[in-house]
Design a protein around this motif. Structure first.
Motif, PDB file in Angstrom:
ATOM      1  N   GLN A  63       0.817  -1.216   0.000  1.00  0.00           N
ATOM      2  CA  GLN A  63       0.000   0.000   0.000  1.00  0.00           C
ATOM      3  C   GLN A  63       0.855   1.273   0.000  1.00  0.00           C
ATOM      4  O   GLN A  63       0.561   2.225  -0.737  1.00  0.00           O
ATOM      5  CB  GLN A  63      -0.961  -0.011   1.201  1.00  0.00           C
ATOM      6  CG  GLN A  63      -1.906   1.170   1.258  1.00  0.00           C
ATOM      7  CD  GLN A  63      -2.891   1.245   0.087  1.00  0.00           C
ATOM      8  OE1 GLN A  63      -3.002   0.314  -0.708  1.00  0.00           O
ATOM      9  NE2 GLN A  63      -3.575   2.369  -0.025  1.00  0.00           N
TER      10      GLN A  63
ATOM     11  N   ALA B 297      -2.796   1.488  -3.998  1.00  0.00           N
ATOM     12  CA  ALA B 297      -3.789   0.905  -4.901  1.00  0.00           C
ATOM     13  C   ALA B 297      -5.172   0.797  -4.268  1.00  0.00           C
ATOM     14  O   ALA B 297      -6.178   0.766  -4.981  1.00  0.00           O
ATOM     15  CB  ALA B 297      -3.323  -0.477  -5.366  1.00  0.00           C
ATOM     16  N   PHE B 298      -5.245   0.723  -2.943  1.00  0.00           N
ATOM     17  CA  PHE B 298      -6.527   0.430  -2.288  1.00  0.00           C
ATOM     18  C   PHE B 298      -7.015   1.611  -1.443  1.00  0.00           C
ATOM     19  O   PHE B 298      -6.228   2.305  -0.800  1.00  0.00           O
ATOM     20  CB  PHE B 298      -6.402  -0.810  -1.393  1.00  0.00           C
ATOM     21  CG  PHE B 298      -6.463  -2.109  -2.151  1.00  0.00           C
ATOM     22  CD1 PHE B 298      -7.634  -2.861  -2.156  1.00  0.00           C
ATOM     23  CD2 PHE B 298      -5.374  -2.555  -2.883  1.00  0.00           C
ATOM     24  CE1 PHE B 298      -7.699  -4.052  -2.871  1.00  0.00           C
ATOM     25  CE2 PHE B 298      -5.438  -3.743  -3.605  1.00  0.00           C
ATOM     26  CZ  PHE B 298      -6.605  -4.489  -3.596  1.00  0.00           C
TER      27      PHE B 298
ATOM     28  N   ALA C 196     -10.319  -7.470  -6.619  1.00  0.00           N
ATOM     29  CA  ALA C 196     -10.531  -6.105  -6.137  1.00  0.00           C
ATOM     30  C   ALA C 196     -11.522  -5.418  -7.065  1.00  0.00           C
ATOM     31  O   ALA C 196     -11.720  -5.846  -8.210  1.00  0.00           O
ATOM     32  CB  ALA C 196      -9.208  -5.341  -6.128  1.00  0.00           C
TER      33      ALA C 196
ATOM     34  N   LYS D 143     -12.877  -1.440  -8.435  1.00  0.00           N
ATOM     35  CA  LYS D 143     -12.790   0.027  -8.444  1.00  0.00           C
ATOM     36  C   LYS D 143     -13.788   0.565  -7.429  1.00  0.00           C
ATOM     37  O   LYS D 143     -14.912   0.045  -7.338  1.00  0.00           O
ATOM     38  CB  LYS D 143     -13.119   0.518  -9.852  1.00  0.00           C
ATOM     39  CG  LYS D 143     -12.928   1.985 -10.121  1.00  0.00           C
ATOM     40  CD  LYS D 143     -13.263   2.270 -11.596  1.00  0.00           C
ATOM     41  CE  LYS D 143     -12.961   3.699 -12.000  1.00  0.00           C
ATOM     42  NZ  LYS D 143     -13.221   3.918 -13.453  1.00  0.00           N
TER      43      LYS D 143
ATOM     44  N   THR E 169     -10.553  -0.053  -4.824  1.00  0.00           N
ATOM     45  CA  THR E 169      -9.286   0.516  -5.295  1.00  0.00           C
ATOM     46  C   THR E 169      -9.384   2.005  -5.641  1.00  0.00           C
ATOM     47  O   THR E 169     -10.446   2.526  -5.966  1.00  0.00           O
ATOM     48  CB  THR E 169      -8.795  -0.257  -6.537  1.00  0.00           C
ATOM     49  OG1 THR E 169      -9.794  -0.189  -7.555  1.00  0.00           O
ATOM     50  CG2 THR E 169      -8.496  -1.705  -6.200  1.00  0.00           C
TER      51      THR E 169
ATOM     52  N   ALA F 254      -2.549   6.779  -7.295  1.00  0.00           N
ATOM     53  CA  ALA F 254      -2.117   5.382  -7.423  1.00  0.00           C
ATOM     54  C   ALA F 254      -0.852   5.362  -8.270  1.00  0.00           C
ATOM     55  O   ALA F 254      -0.621   6.253  -9.082  1.00  0.00           O
ATOM     56  CB  ALA F 254      -3.213   4.555  -8.092  1.00  0.00           C
TER      57      ALA F 254
ATOM     58  N   GLY G  73      -6.144   2.188  -9.693  1.00  0.00           N
ATOM     59  CA  GLY G  73      -5.864   1.342  -8.537  1.00  0.00           C
ATOM     60  C   GLY G  73      -6.094  -0.127  -8.841  1.00  0.00           C
ATOM     61  O   GLY G  73      -5.316  -0.997  -8.410  1.00  0.00           O
ATOM     62  N   SER G  74      -7.146  -0.413  -9.595  1.00  0.00           N
ATOM     63  CA  SER G  74      -7.434  -1.808  -9.963  1.00  0.00           C
ATOM     64  C   SER G  74      -6.310  -2.382 -10.813  1.00  0.00           C
ATOM     65  O   SER G  74      -5.862  -3.521 -10.606  1.00  0.00           O
ATOM     66  CB  SER G  74      -8.762  -1.896 -10.731  1.00  0.00           C
ATOM     67  OG  SER G  74      -9.860  -1.753  -9.863  1.00  0.00           O
TER      68      SER G  74
ATOM     69  N   ALA H 266      -3.214  -2.993  -8.767  1.00  0.00           N
ATOM     70  CA  ALA H 266      -3.365  -4.163  -7.888  1.00  0.00           C
ATOM     71  C   ALA H 266      -3.081  -5.462  -8.632  1.00  0.00           C
ATOM     72  O   ALA H 266      -2.489  -6.396  -8.079  1.00  0.00           O
ATOM     73  CB  ALA H 266      -4.776  -4.190  -7.291  1.00  0.00           C
TER      74      ALA H 266
END
Lengths: 59, 463
Positions: B39, B44-45, B79, B81, B125, B144, B160-161, B164
């Protein structure tokens, strides 16, 4: 965009929609509208002439 | 029983969990550990659903042990979005405005499809606020970062997705694509991505951005994994007849799609086009530039209408980058929107004419590789392009047609940064897109690697 005072339009349209713009918001918002207007100028006129029906969409 | 690491994909995990070779609980815990440790590097999350993930995984293990049936994606961590509802979590769509809303009372439809197949949700994300951007630079939650080089953007708005999946945290993530928000991050992060035909996947429980353009999509690290997701996501899809990729009629798009592409983008395109035996003469779509303009105007107008009440009352909380765009969006003349929508139908007809001659069209996904976060201009073919909007110039014109488009990830020996090639088929022909991606993967033309922290560190030390 030449027939269109973007700043005046921004102020008037925002007021009509109940969006009370702060003085420092007017120019950046007008700039954004100007940019979108430049994109609209790339939409060819003949499309309007060729297709006068309501927008429809099928993928 | 060895727990697979972050390089293992969707189908392998599901096969091993279903066969009792590995514990879903161990898989989920390992994914949560990776998310936690990455992280600070990737951001990303925005939400991690630890308790839900562990509970769901333990139930899968119990059913496997009892000989009860489990789903096709059993134990696969995924994960979403942060605009897809996860039951019990607040869906924030990259904003602070929505953070005060109550938690969702049920999962979004796209999430339900996955959990019914026993995939395990790990969290939500990072994204551009309300999906209005191509770079996942978010003032509220931070940018991200691209696992291939953390100084660079993963693309957006589903950045972010993509980070990940590319960083090996999860093998599958959901995104949405309005103007390229799956295809751009897939290209920048070197992933397989798919934006199915407009309207095929249920958007219930997803925070919309531009109603007539929003598509649900996904990222994976292999084409077959992408197909596994799609077969679960779209219950109406059929794979009854195999596709002979060698028989497909293929062309590369010229004009706008080559004029605005840099060298790396064109090299990637040529590699795919030559492999598929594409026509030497590019196929032309004269309205591409106008379609790009139409997509922008439609997006602005629909986003402005969607957020009008928030623009009136809560815009002080908006990300400064997004605030002026959204206010302007609410003020556009109806005439502009209608002209854009009229162009759209003519544009769909123009693309349809090409599909009379071709089964597959190819174009670069982005004009250039992932820029450094904060970059304002990028030079392409002797012109300085505005970096953030230009990221989407090659994806955006195609979205208003609603056709299915996949991304083939490409890595070259010359550059550590991935590129992507769009694989475009006629509406409702996702299986052609997936067959082409699979063939490219089998031939070794596409390359998709987990970007490790160590590789990223080595690259930055040597540069």
């Amino acid at each position: 965009m030449s027939d269109f005072d973007v700043r005046s339009y921004t102020v008037a349209m925002a007021e009509m929609l109940g969006i009370h713009l702060e003085p420092d918001e007017i120019d950046p918002v007008a700039d954004q509208i100007e940019r979108v207007g430049q994109l609209v100028s790339r939409l060819p006129r003949q499309v309007d002439d060729a297709l006068t029906v309501a927008p429809r969409f099928r993928p | 029983m060895t727990v697979p690491d972050g390089t293992v994909g969707v189908l392998e995990i599901a096969t091993k969990v279903r066969g009792g070779q590995v514990s879903a609980l161990d898989i989920a815990q390992a994914a949560l550990d990776r998310v936690d440790s990455a992280q600070a590097r990737l951001n990303a999350f925005t939400t991690v659903t630890t308790e839900r993930a562990l509970t769901a995984a333990a139930d899968i293990d119990r059913r496997v042990a009892a000989g009860e049936p489990v789903g096709a994606l059993a134990g696969v961590p995924f994960a979403v979005k942060d605009l897809f509802d996860l039951k019990g979590e607040v869906t924030i769509a990259g904003s602070t405005v929505l953070a005060a809303r109550p938690p969702a009372d049920r999962d979004a439809a796209a999430v339900e499809r996955l959990t019914r197949a026993d995939a395990v949700p790990i969290g939500a994300t990072t994204m551009d606020e309300f999906a209005f951007g191509f770079t996942t630079e978010n003032t509220h939650y931070g940018a991200a970062r691209n696992p291939h080089d953390v100084q660079r953007t993963p693309g957006g708005s589903s950045g972010g997705s993509a980070a990940a999946v590319a960083g090996g945290l999860v093998p599958l993530a959901l995104g949405t694509d309005t103007n390229g928000s799956v295809r751009v991050p897939a290209a920048f992060c070197g992933l397989f991505g798919l934006k199915p035909t407009y309207g095929r996947l249920d958007r219930r429980g997803a925070q919309l951005f531009s109603d007539s353009l929003d598509h649900v999509g996904a990222f994976t690290r292999s084409a077959r994994d992408l197909g596994a997701w799609y077969s679960v996501a779209d219950a109406g899809s059929s794979d009854a007849q195999p596709i002979d990729v060698g028989q497909l009629r293929v062309a590369r798009l010229g004009g706008w799609f080559e004029d605005n592409a840099g060298e790396a983008a064109l090299d990637a395109l040529t590699s795919v086009a030559d492999t598929l035996g594409a026509d030497r003469t590019p196929a032309m779509l004269p309205l591409a530039e106008a379609a790009h303009a139409a997509a922008s105007v439609i997006t602005y107008a629909e986003a402005g209408e969607l957020h009008l009440d928030r623009i009136r009352n809560e815009r002080a909380q908006f990300d400064p980058v997004v605030r002026h765009r959204l206010v302007a969006a609410a003020l556009l003349p109806a005439d502009w929107y209608l002209r854009a929508q009229r162009l759209r139908q003519v544009w769909v007809d123009q693309l349809d004419e090409l599909f009379a001659d071709y089964d597959v069209l190819l174009a670069p996904a982005t004009p250039f590789p992932a820029p450094i976060i904060g970059t304002d201009t990028v030079e392409i073919n002797g012109r300085d392009l505005p970096a953030r909007p230009a990221v989407g110039w090659l994806t955006q014109p195609l979205t208003p047609t609603g056709v299915p488009i996949g991304v083939a990830p490409m890595l070259s020996a010359e550059s550590p940064l991935p590129m992507g090639v769009q694989v475009i088929a006629k509406a409702n022909n996702e299986r052609i897109v997936l067959a082409v991606l699979t063939a490219l993967e089998d031939l070794g033309v596409t390359t998709c690697v987990v970007a490790s922290a160590q590789a990223d560190q080595n690259r930055n030390e040597s540069s």
